[in-house]
Design an enzyme around this catalytic site. Structure first.
Site, short mmCIF file in Angstrom:
data_model
loop_
_atom_site.label_atom_id
_atom_site.label_comp_id
_atom_site.label_asym_id
_atom_site.label_seq_id
_atom_site.Cartn_x
_atom_site.Cartn_y
_atom_site.Cartn_z
N ASP A 58 0.62 -1.21 -0.06
CA ASP A 58 -0.18 0.08 -0.04
C ASP A 58 0.86 1.28 0.00
O ASP A 58 1.99 1.19 0.51
CB ASP A 58 -0.88 0.00 1.22
CG ASP A 58 -1.99 -0.89 1.23
OD1 ASP A 58 -2.20 -1.48 0.16
OD2 ASP A 58 -2.42 -1.44 2.16
N ARG A 59 0.31 2.41 -0.57
CA ARG A 59 0.97 3.71 -0.52
C ARG A 59 1.42 4.09 0.79
O ARG A 59 2.77 4.63 1.01
CB ARG A 59 0.05 4.71 -1.09
CG ARG A 59 0.60 5.95 -1.21
CD ARG A 59 -0.30 7.02 -1.92
NE ARG A 59 0.31 8.24 -2.16
CZ ARG A 59 -0.33 9.22 -2.91
NH1 ARG A 59 -1.54 9.10 -3.33
NH2 ARG A 59 0.37 10.63 -2.76
#
Length: 310
Positions: free
Chosen positions: A145-146
């Site tokens: 995930d970012r």
């Protein structure tokens, strides 16, 4: 020519030796510049993307010679030019490489950088590394995930991409994450076994929940340190589902500190975090030495605050 005009007719791609083994969604992310990821997923779901005239799924792997047909794409988007990767960003990322050989790069990704560009993101980790190294063939082996920091594997050769993706699919690579979760986890060690179902919100954002309709999912949790209002856990997903650690934590009443999607309404009286407290800290890959990334400064400072609050 802006992005809207560029994709208003049928588009064809042919898969070459460097692209074989890649997922169709990742392939399209890097080629349909300017098209939001949510729109690409919808195209796949609606059968507007065909491989060799057949409907496919987002996780379909491509083979040499595959013919990809993408139906005309129409959507409203303002003209915008992707921001170039600055020298300072490029050098900063190169300094975060923790392992490299002839086929593999492992980088300690900072929180806040997406692994690839799209959906309003000018560029991601993979585009920045291509610009920094001058190498056209660099491909993500997996994604995080970012907002998650830590280890990301990137292939420099097609053979390495295929080898490590096969290992991931066969659960031969062990990934260990450090997670700071809300509340005191009572068990020193536990296996969270709960099927996960992926769905989409009205805006196209992907979410996950525990459901009997979902795919089998297991995560090992080991308590590393307990605090008054939180616990430091080392989590190893034994399956590779989207948002797995986050949703499994929520399912047992211990969502991650700083998570704005899963469990952000759960009561928490400890020091606050500016981001999701999840860090990919270790990779154990057959045939490779253990690869580790130390906790980032923001999580280290939060742990110090939690120890003071004991």
């Amino acid at each position: 020519m802006n992005s809207t005009q560029q994709w208003q007719s049928v588009t064809w791609f042919e898969v070459d030796e460097h692209q074989a083994g890649q997922r169709i969604d990742n392939f399209l992310f890097s080629r349909l510049k300017g098209v939001p990821k949510s729109r690409i997923y919808r195209l796949i779901r609606e059968g507007q993307v065909r491989v060799n005239k057949k409907r496919i799924k987002a996780e379909t792997k491509l083979e040499i010679g595959d013919q990809i047909r993408v139906a005309p794409i129409r959507y409203e988007q303002k003209d915008e030019t992707a921001a170039p990767v600055s020298d300072s960003v490029a050098q900063s990322l190169l300094s975060r490489v923790v392992y490299e050989d002839e086929g593999l790069i492992v980088i300690n990704k900072p929180s806040g950088i997406a692994v690839h560009g799209g959906s309003g993101v000018a560029y991601g980790l993979i585009e920045a590394l291509r610009a920094a190294t001058g190498k056209k063939y660099l491909e993500l082996i997996h994604r995080i995930d970012r907002d998650t920091s830590g280890l990301v594997m990137i292939s420099k050769k097609r053979s390495t991409l295929k080898l490590l993706q096969d290992m991931l699919r066969e659960h031969k690579i062990r990934k260990t994450y450090a997670a700071i979760v809300k509340g005191q986890v009572s068990l020193d060690k536990q296996l969270i076994d709960a099927p996960l179902f992926r769905y989409e919100l009205a805006n196209g954002e992907r979410r996950v929940r525990v459901s009997k309709e979902g795919k089998p999912s297991k995560t090992e949790w080991v308590v590393a340190e307990r605090f008054k209002n939180a616990t430091l856990v080392h989590a190893s997903p034994l399956s590779g589902r989207t948002h797995q650690i986050r949703v499994h934590g929520l399912s047992i009443g211990h969502p991650l500190v700083g998570d704005d999607k899963y469990g952000h309404t759960t009561e928490y009286a400890g020091p606050q975090a500016r981001r999701l407290c999840l860090h990919a800290m270790r990779l154990d890959i057959p045939g490779y030495p253990p690869i580790e990334a130390p906790l980032p400064e923001d999580m280290t400072q939060l742990l110090k605050a939690l120890r003071v609050a004991k």
